[in-house]
Write a protein that holds these residues in place. Sequence first.
Motif, PDB file in Angstrom:
ATOM      1  N   ASP A 139       2.371  -4.682   4.849  1.00  0.00           N
ATOM      2  CA  ASP A 139       2.689  -5.148   6.193  1.00  0.00           C
ATOM      3  C   ASP A 139       3.515  -6.416   6.084  1.00  0.00           C
ATOM      4  O   ASP A 139       3.055  -7.426   5.575  1.00  0.00           O
ATOM      5  CB  ASP A 139       1.401  -5.385   6.988  1.00  0.00           C
ATOM      6  CG  ASP A 139       0.688  -4.065   7.272  1.00  0.00           C
ATOM      7  OD1 ASP A 139       1.403  -3.053   7.508  1.00  0.00           O
ATOM      8  OD2 ASP A 139      -0.545  -4.019   7.226  1.00  0.00           O
TER       9      ASP A 139
ATOM     10  N   GLU B 140       0.769   7.051  -1.109  1.00  0.00           N
ATOM     11  CA  GLU B 140      -0.295   6.059  -0.930  1.00  0.00           C
ATOM     12  C   GLU B 140      -0.483   5.358  -2.281  1.00  0.00           C
ATOM     13  O   GLU B 140      -0.472   5.981  -3.325  1.00  0.00           O
ATOM     14  CB  GLU B 140      -1.589   6.758  -0.473  1.00  0.00           C
ATOM     15  CG  GLU B 140      -2.569   5.851   0.243  1.00  0.00           C
ATOM     16  CD  GLU B 140      -3.276   4.867  -0.662  1.00  0.00           C
ATOM     17  OE1 GLU B 140      -3.518   3.724  -0.253  1.00  0.00           O
ATOM     18  OE2 GLU B 140      -3.584   5.242  -1.815  1.00  0.00           O
TER      19      GLU B 140
ATOM     20  N   TYR C 172       0.798  -1.237   0.000  1.00  0.00           N
ATOM     21  CA  TYR C 172       0.000   0.000   0.000  1.00  0.00           C
ATOM     22  C   TYR C 172       0.825   1.278   0.000  1.00  0.00           C
ATOM     23  O   TYR C 172       0.277   2.370  -0.098  1.00  0.00           O
ATOM     24  CB  TYR C 172      -0.990  -0.014   1.162  1.00  0.00           C
ATOM     25  CG  TYR C 172      -0.369  -0.116   2.538  1.00  0.00           C
ATOM     26  CD1 TYR C 172       0.104   1.013   3.196  1.00  0.00           C
ATOM     27  CD2 TYR C 172      -0.262  -1.345   3.188  1.00  0.00           C
ATOM     28  CE1 TYR C 172       0.664   0.915   4.449  1.00  0.00           C
ATOM     29  CE2 TYR C 172       0.292  -1.447   4.436  1.00  0.00           C
ATOM     30  CZ  TYR C 172       0.754  -0.317   5.070  1.00  0.00           C
ATOM     31  OH  TYR C 172       1.312  -0.414   6.311  1.00  0.00           O
TER      32      TYR C 172
ATOM     33  N   THR D 262       0.743   6.740   9.166  1.00  0.00           N
ATOM     34  CA  THR D 262       1.439   6.023  10.233  1.00  0.00           C
ATOM     35  C   THR D 262       2.788   5.531   9.728  1.00  0.00           C
ATOM     36  O   THR D 262       3.810   5.647  10.415  1.00  0.00           O
ATOM     37  CB  THR D 262       0.574   4.833  10.718  1.00  0.00           C
ATOM     38  OG1 THR D 262      -0.674   5.356  11.157  1.00  0.00           O
ATOM     39  CG2 THR D 262       1.246   4.072  11.839  1.00  0.00           C
TER      40      THR D 262
ATOM     41  N   ARG E  11      -9.090   4.598   6.373  1.00  0.00           N
ATOM     42  CA  ARG E  11      -8.174   3.510   6.691  1.00  0.00           C
ATOM     43  C   ARG E  11      -6.856   3.646   5.930  1.00  0.00           C
ATOM     44  O   ARG E  11      -5.768   3.571   6.502  1.00  0.00           O
ATOM     45  CB  ARG E  11      -8.841   2.168   6.343  1.00  0.00           C
ATOM     46  CG  ARG E  11      -7.898   0.982   6.413  1.00  0.00           C
ATOM     47  CD  ARG E  11      -8.632  -0.335   6.210  1.00  0.00           C
ATOM     48  NE  ARG E  11      -7.693  -1.439   6.216  1.00  0.00           N
ATOM     49  CZ  ARG E  11      -7.199  -2.012   5.128  1.00  0.00           C
ATOM     50  NH1 ARG E  11      -7.548  -1.579   3.925  1.00  0.00           N
ATOM     51  NH2 ARG E  11      -6.362  -3.026   5.237  1.00  0.00           N
TER      52      ARG E  11
ATOM     53  N   ALA F  13      -3.506  10.436  12.756  1.00  0.00           N
ATOM     54  CA  ALA F  13      -2.551   9.323  12.918  1.00  0.00           C
ATOM     55  C   ALA F  13      -1.235   9.823  13.499  1.00  0.00           C
ATOM     56  O   ALA F  13      -0.635   9.183  14.367  1.00  0.00           O
ATOM     57  CB  ALA F  13      -2.324   8.645  11.568  1.00  0.00           C
TER      58      ALA F  13
ATOM     59  N   THR G  52      -4.893   6.700   7.105  1.00  0.00           N
ATOM     60  CA  THR G  52      -4.311   6.483   8.427  1.00  0.00           C
ATOM     61  C   THR G  52      -3.065   5.606   8.335  1.00  0.00           C
ATOM     62  O   THR G  52      -2.034   5.899   8.914  1.00  0.00           O
ATOM     63  CB  THR G  52      -5.357   5.799   9.357  1.00  0.00           C
ATOM     64  OG1 THR G  52      -6.495   6.644   9.429  1.00  0.00           O
ATOM     65  CG2 THR G  52      -4.793   5.566  10.743  1.00  0.00           C
ATOM     66  N   ARG G  53      -3.155   4.520   7.550  1.00  0.00           N
ATOM     67  CA  ARG G  53      -1.997   3.618   7.537  1.00  0.00           C
ATOM     68  C   ARG G  53      -0.811   4.221   6.798  1.00  0.00           C
ATOM     69  O   ARG G  53       0.329   3.990   7.178  1.00  0.00           O
ATOM     70  CB  ARG G  53      -2.359   2.210   7.068  1.00  0.00           C
ATOM     71  CG  ARG G  53      -2.715   2.062   5.630  1.00  0.00           C
ATOM     72  CD  ARG G  53      -3.028   0.587   5.325  1.00  0.00           C
ATOM     73  NE  ARG G  53      -3.434   0.458   3.936  1.00  0.00           N
ATOM     74  CZ  ARG G  53      -3.709  -0.688   3.342  1.00  0.00           C
ATOM     75  NH1 ARG G  53      -3.631  -1.825   4.021  1.00  0.00           N
ATOM     76  NH2 ARG G  53      -4.056  -0.724   2.077  1.00  0.00           N
TER      77      ARG G  53
END
Length: 355
Positions: A274, A124, A102, A161, A154, A210, A157-158
């Motif tokens: 991740d 992003e 992502y 972060t 979502r 975030a 935010t990720r």
Amino acid sequence: MASRVLRIGLIPGDGIGKEVIPAGRRILEALPASLGLKFEFVDLKAGFETFEQTGAALPDKTVEVLKTECDGALFGAVSSPTTPRAGYSSPIVGLRKKLDLYANVRPVKSVGSKNPIDMVIVRENTEDLYVKEEKTYEGPNGKVAEAIKRISERASTRIATMAGEIALRRQKIRESGAPSIHKGPLVTITHKSNVLSQTDGLFRQASKAALAAEKFKSVAVEEQIVDSMVYKLFRQPEAYDVIVAPNLYGDILSDGAAALVGSLGLVPSANVGDGFAMGEPCHGSAPDIMGQNIANPIATLRSAAVMLEFLNEEKAAAMIYAAVDANLEEGKLLSPDLGGKATTEEVVADILKRL
Ligand code: ATP
Ligand code: MG
């Protein structure tokens, strides 16, 4: 010494990808044993040549092996057909989707003290205008085309972060004594919420929330409207540490920033999800110079380092960066895109020696 085994998928793709990915493998293999790292490599296929041979630009097996067996990957480049071909779609876009990579992370750094630049652009990678939901219809005054710009809390935010975590990691490296032009960690949130109050407004708000987390309390956070961001990026690039942006602005900013440091052959990136990172040089398959042993391998070597950073092997990454910087600073063995006469092979050999 306990050793960690990292299994890395190698996807050379087309054109000079086939010349630079072996260099990426060699630098990983040349890392000193004292790091306690072992590498296993899996050769995987993707690209236009693969499409011509098998009918699929991104074979299922490549995705499956990356998903189930690999910790990371190095991706070279793929050529796109000059005229649209039925059934062909970009393997890199497919990989980002299927592996949920992502974030596209692009460090841009100058070597030497003239016009110092040391920033990371965190783009992003899954939504915004790239959801590619477009339509064309007949309006009262003729044809009209529309595209959806989708922003989610979502995804925003990720990505923010991740930008915060990168800023903290860079600060830690500085505190360990690495020279830096930055005093403290800074994240710049880029958007155009003055015009797009809902979509970019959500990106801005979710990013700020975030980055307000306790773990980021040492990180300075600022925001920049994307147009003034471009202006400042060219006037004052040294002011930026970590930049976070939605997909389209991130795409544009990262190519613009790459131009600040010279050849495309120098700029690395990684596609990150991740627990998985795929290093990818920013350049394409460069058909004009393929097969001549003159492609600059540095973008790929640095991409291997970015991949290692995201696999929590910062020390190994730092060694690769330092070896590359030493080669560039000395400036004796440079490839033709940097004004030198050295072959790909000679540049790689010089950097391996410095490692
Ligand atoms: P693609 O369609 O795959 O992107 P392209 O023709 O756009 O191919 P790029 O790879 O984007 O080519 O490269 C643009 C220019 O930069 C070309 O002239 C190419 O030779 C040069 N270039 C790109 N990468 C390198 C490299 N690693 N070393 C030297 N020159 C490079
Ligand atoms: Mg190109």
